[in-house]
Design a protein around this motif. Structure first.
Motif, PDB file in Angstrom:
ATOM      1  N   LEU A  37       0.806  -1.216   0.000  1.00  0.00           N
ATOM      2  CA  LEU A  37       0.000   0.000   0.000  1.00  0.00           C
ATOM      3  C   LEU A  37       0.842   1.270   0.000  1.00  0.00           C
ATOM      4  O   LEU A  37       0.297   2.371  -0.058  1.00  0.00           O
ATOM      5  CB  LEU A  37      -0.928   0.013   1.226  1.00  0.00           C
ATOM      6  CG  LEU A  37      -2.096  -0.972   1.200  1.00  0.00           C
ATOM      7  CD1 LEU A  37      -2.833  -0.941   2.527  1.00  0.00           C
ATOM      8  CD2 LEU A  37      -3.037  -0.655   0.056  1.00  0.00           C
ATOM      9  N   THR A  38       2.154   1.120   0.070  1.00  0.00           N
ATOM     10  CA  THR A  38       3.028   2.290   0.163  1.00  0.00           C
ATOM     11  C   THR A  38       2.813   3.252  -0.999  1.00  0.00           C
ATOM     12  O   THR A  38       2.722   4.468  -0.817  1.00  0.00           O
ATOM     13  CB  THR A  38       4.507   1.852   0.194  1.00  0.00           C
ATOM     14  OG1 THR A  38       4.725   1.030   1.338  1.00  0.00           O
ATOM     15  CG2 THR A  38       5.418   3.072   0.273  1.00  0.00           C
ATOM     16  N   GLY A  39       2.743   2.724  -2.223  1.00  0.00           N
ATOM     17  CA  GLY A  39       2.548   3.575  -3.391  1.00  0.00           C
ATOM     18  C   GLY A  39       1.253   4.363  -3.318  1.00  0.00           C
ATOM     19  O   GLY A  39       1.204   5.527  -3.747  1.00  0.00           O
ATOM     20  N   GLN A  40       0.197   3.739  -2.766  1.00  0.00           N
ATOM     21  CA  GLN A  40      -1.075   4.454  -2.627  1.00  0.00           C
ATOM     22  C   GLN A  40      -0.969   5.562  -1.587  1.00  0.00           C
ATOM     23  O   GLN A  40      -1.501   6.658  -1.772  1.00  0.00           O
ATOM     24  CB  GLN A  40      -2.173   3.471  -2.251  1.00  0.00           C
ATOM     25  CG  GLN A  40      -2.449   2.414  -3.308  1.00  0.00           C
ATOM     26  CD  GLN A  40      -3.567   1.482  -2.898  1.00  0.00           C
ATOM     27  OE1 GLN A  40      -4.509   1.873  -2.221  1.00  0.00           O
ATOM     28  NE2 GLN A  40      -3.449   0.212  -3.297  1.00  0.00           N
ATOM     29  N   TYR A  41      -0.295   5.282  -0.478  1.00  0.00           N
ATOM     30  CA  TYR A  41      -0.139   6.301   0.553  1.00  0.00           C
ATOM     31  C   TYR A  41       0.634   7.522   0.032  1.00  0.00           C
ATOM     32  O   TYR A  41       0.431   8.637   0.513  1.00  0.00           O
ATOM     33  CB  TYR A  41       0.602   5.727   1.761  1.00  0.00           C
ATOM     34  CG  TYR A  41      -0.197   4.710   2.550  1.00  0.00           C
ATOM     35  CD1 TYR A  41      -1.578   4.785   2.635  1.00  0.00           C
ATOM     36  CD2 TYR A  41       0.444   3.682   3.240  1.00  0.00           C
ATOM     37  CE1 TYR A  41      -2.307   3.853   3.370  1.00  0.00           C
ATOM     38  CE2 TYR A  41      -0.274   2.750   3.974  1.00  0.00           C
ATOM     39  CZ  TYR A  41      -1.650   2.839   4.018  1.00  0.00           C
ATOM     40  OH  TYR A  41      -2.369   1.916   4.746  1.00  0.00           O
ATOM     41  N   LEU A  42       1.507   7.293  -0.935  1.00  0.00           N
ATOM     42  CA  LEU A  42       2.331   8.387  -1.469  1.00  0.00           C
ATOM     43  C   LEU A  42       1.766   8.973  -2.751  1.00  0.00           C
ATOM     44  O   LEU A  42       2.467   9.681  -3.476  1.00  0.00           O
ATOM     45  CB  LEU A  42       3.759   7.881  -1.716  1.00  0.00           C
ATOM     46  CG  LEU A  42       4.517   7.388  -0.479  1.00  0.00           C
ATOM     47  CD1 LEU A  42       5.927   6.973  -0.850  1.00  0.00           C
ATOM     48  CD2 LEU A  42       4.541   8.453   0.615  1.00  0.00           C
ATOM     49  N   THR A  43       0.494   8.703  -3.031  1.00  0.00           N
ATOM     50  CA  THR A  43      -0.134   9.225  -4.248  1.00  0.00           C
ATOM     51  C   THR A  43      -0.066  10.745  -4.319  1.00  0.00           C
ATOM     52  O   THR A  43       0.111  11.321  -5.389  1.00  0.00           O
ATOM     53  CB  THR A  43      -1.609   8.764  -4.320  1.00  0.00           C
ATOM     54  OG1 THR A  43      -1.660   7.340  -4.368  1.00  0.00           O
ATOM     55  CG2 THR A  43      -2.289   9.340  -5.551  1.00  0.00           C
ATOM     56  N   GLY A  44      -0.207  11.399  -3.200  1.00  0.00           N
ATOM     57  CA  GLY A  44      -0.160  12.855  -3.186  1.00  0.00           C
ATOM     58  C   GLY A  44       1.155  13.404  -3.684  1.00  0.00           C
ATOM     59  O   GLY A  44       1.207  14.527  -4.204  1.00  0.00           O
ATOM     60  N   VAL A  45       2.226  12.608  -3.544  1.00  0.00           N
ATOM     61  CA  VAL A  45       3.546  13.044  -3.997  1.00  0.00           C
ATOM     62  C   VAL A  45       3.850  12.515  -5.397  1.00  0.00           C
ATOM     63  O   VAL A  45       4.186  13.286  -6.302  1.00  0.00           O
ATOM     64  CB  VAL A  45       4.655  12.586  -3.029  1.00  0.00           C
ATOM     65  CG1 VAL A  45       6.016  13.079  -3.506  1.00  0.00           C
ATOM     66  CG2 VAL A  45       4.379  13.093  -1.629  1.00  0.00           C
ATOM     67  N   ASN A  46       3.714  11.191  -5.574  1.00  0.00           N
ATOM     68  CA  ASN A  46       4.185  10.605  -6.841  1.00  0.00           C
ATOM     69  C   ASN A  46       3.219  10.769  -8.004  1.00  0.00           C
ATOM     70  O   ASN A  46       3.563  10.446  -9.143  1.00  0.00           O
ATOM     71  CB  ASN A  46       4.546   9.132  -6.651  1.00  0.00           C
ATOM     72  CG  ASN A  46       3.385   8.289  -6.157  1.00  0.00           C
ATOM     73  OD1 ASN A  46       2.231   8.525  -6.471  1.00  0.00           O
ATOM     74  ND2 ASN A  46       3.698   7.282  -5.337  1.00  0.00           N
ATOM     75  N   GLN A  47       2.005  11.266  -7.750  1.00  0.00           N
ATOM     76  CA  GLN A  47       1.069  11.530  -8.840  1.00  0.00           C
ATOM     77  C   GLN A  47       0.830  13.026  -9.038  1.00  0.00           C
ATOM     78  O   GLN A  47       0.826  13.512 -10.164  1.00  0.00           O
ATOM     79  CB  GLN A  47      -0.264  10.833  -8.568  1.00  0.00           C
ATOM     80  CG  GLN A  47      -0.192   9.316  -8.557  1.00  0.00           C
ATOM     81  CD  GLN A  47       0.073   8.728  -9.925  1.00  0.00           C
ATOM     82  OE1 GLN A  47      -0.350   9.268 -10.945  1.00  0.00           O
ATOM     83  NE2 GLN A  47       0.766   7.603  -9.965  1.00  0.00           N
TER      84      GLN A  47
END
Length: 248
Positions: A53-63
């Motif tokens: 779920l790490t990528g989802q938690y960092l959606t605000g940054v990586n997207q």
């Protein structure tokens, strides 16, 4: 070269747009992570999915955050053309490539450091709110924690290159946003040709690296990161050559 870097650092710190852009990145990065962590903590997540779920938690940054950081880099050079400060800059540093290299160092370092801090804090907050305990050692989590700052830095450098080539704030920002958020995604789903072109689209390669790789691409996740980095350096090289050849 040190003097040029210091000059760019002072110019960056004396303008308002970087502060606004970085503030937006912090709000997006932490806000979305807190929201998703709270949702997971409400019983909508699986404790066994903490690492994935790490990528989802960092959606605000990586997207979204990466787009704002690219805009910050665009404005870092186009505003100099807009207000005419690029002429005294080139007069003080006659070797124009040094000016762009100094901007690369300053904006690249700032983007990497800020993104790394926001990612770490966002992930800790999200995992704490999810109630599964804080785990930063999983392979996906480790890749996201160092890969997202690298990806964001490359996005910012592409913004810097586009800004140097276009020299107009609105035009350069429009190009970067359309290219990053829409154009590549549209091209990748075109019938017959999309599946053959997707491996050569730079931003999608960056996101492919962060997601851990996909069979759609001709190489693995780290191959995608390498391709994105090489593309970014090539575009910067073109921007340096064009800036050195034409009038200020």
């Amino acid at each position: 070269m040190i003097a040029a870097i210091n000059a760019e650092r002072i110019k960056l710190a004396s303008t308002r747009s970087p502060y606004w852009c970085l503030g937006v990145v912090v709000v997006l990065g932490l806000g979305i992570a807190v929201l998703l962590g709270a949702i997971a903590g409400g019983g909508y997540g699986d404790p066994g999915e903490t690492d994935s779920l790490t990528g989802q938690y960092l959606t605000g940054v990586n997207q979204f955050g990466v787009a704002v950081l690219a805009i910050m880099a665009v404005l870092g050079i186009t505003t100099e053309y807009r207000f005419g400060t690029i002429r005294p800059t080139f007069a003080a540093v006659p070797r124009r490539p040094r000016v762009l290299i100094a901007k690369v160092v300053v904006f690249g370092a700032l983007t990497f450091v800020v993104t790394a801090i926001v990612c770490l804090v966002a992930l800790v907050l999200a995992q704490a709110l999810a109630g599964y305990g804080i785990a930063l050692g999983g392979p996906d989590t480790v890749r996201q924690l160092w890969g997202t700052p690298v990806f964001a830095t490359l996005c910012a450098l592409i913004g810097l290159a586009v800004g140097a080539l276009v020299r107009h704030s609105a035009g350069a920002v429009a190009i970067v946003l359309v290219w990053m958020l829409a154009l590549e995604r549209i091209i990748s789903v075109l019938p017959r040709v999309g599946e053959y072109i997707v491996s050569f689209l730079p931003f999608l390669n960056g996101w492919n690296f962060l997601s851990g790789g996909s069979d759609t691409f001709n190489w693995n996740a780290y191959g995608s990161l390498l391709y994105f980095a090489v593309f970014t350096l090539a575009l910067l090289g073109v921007a340096v050559a064009v800036t050195n050849a034409r009038d200020a």
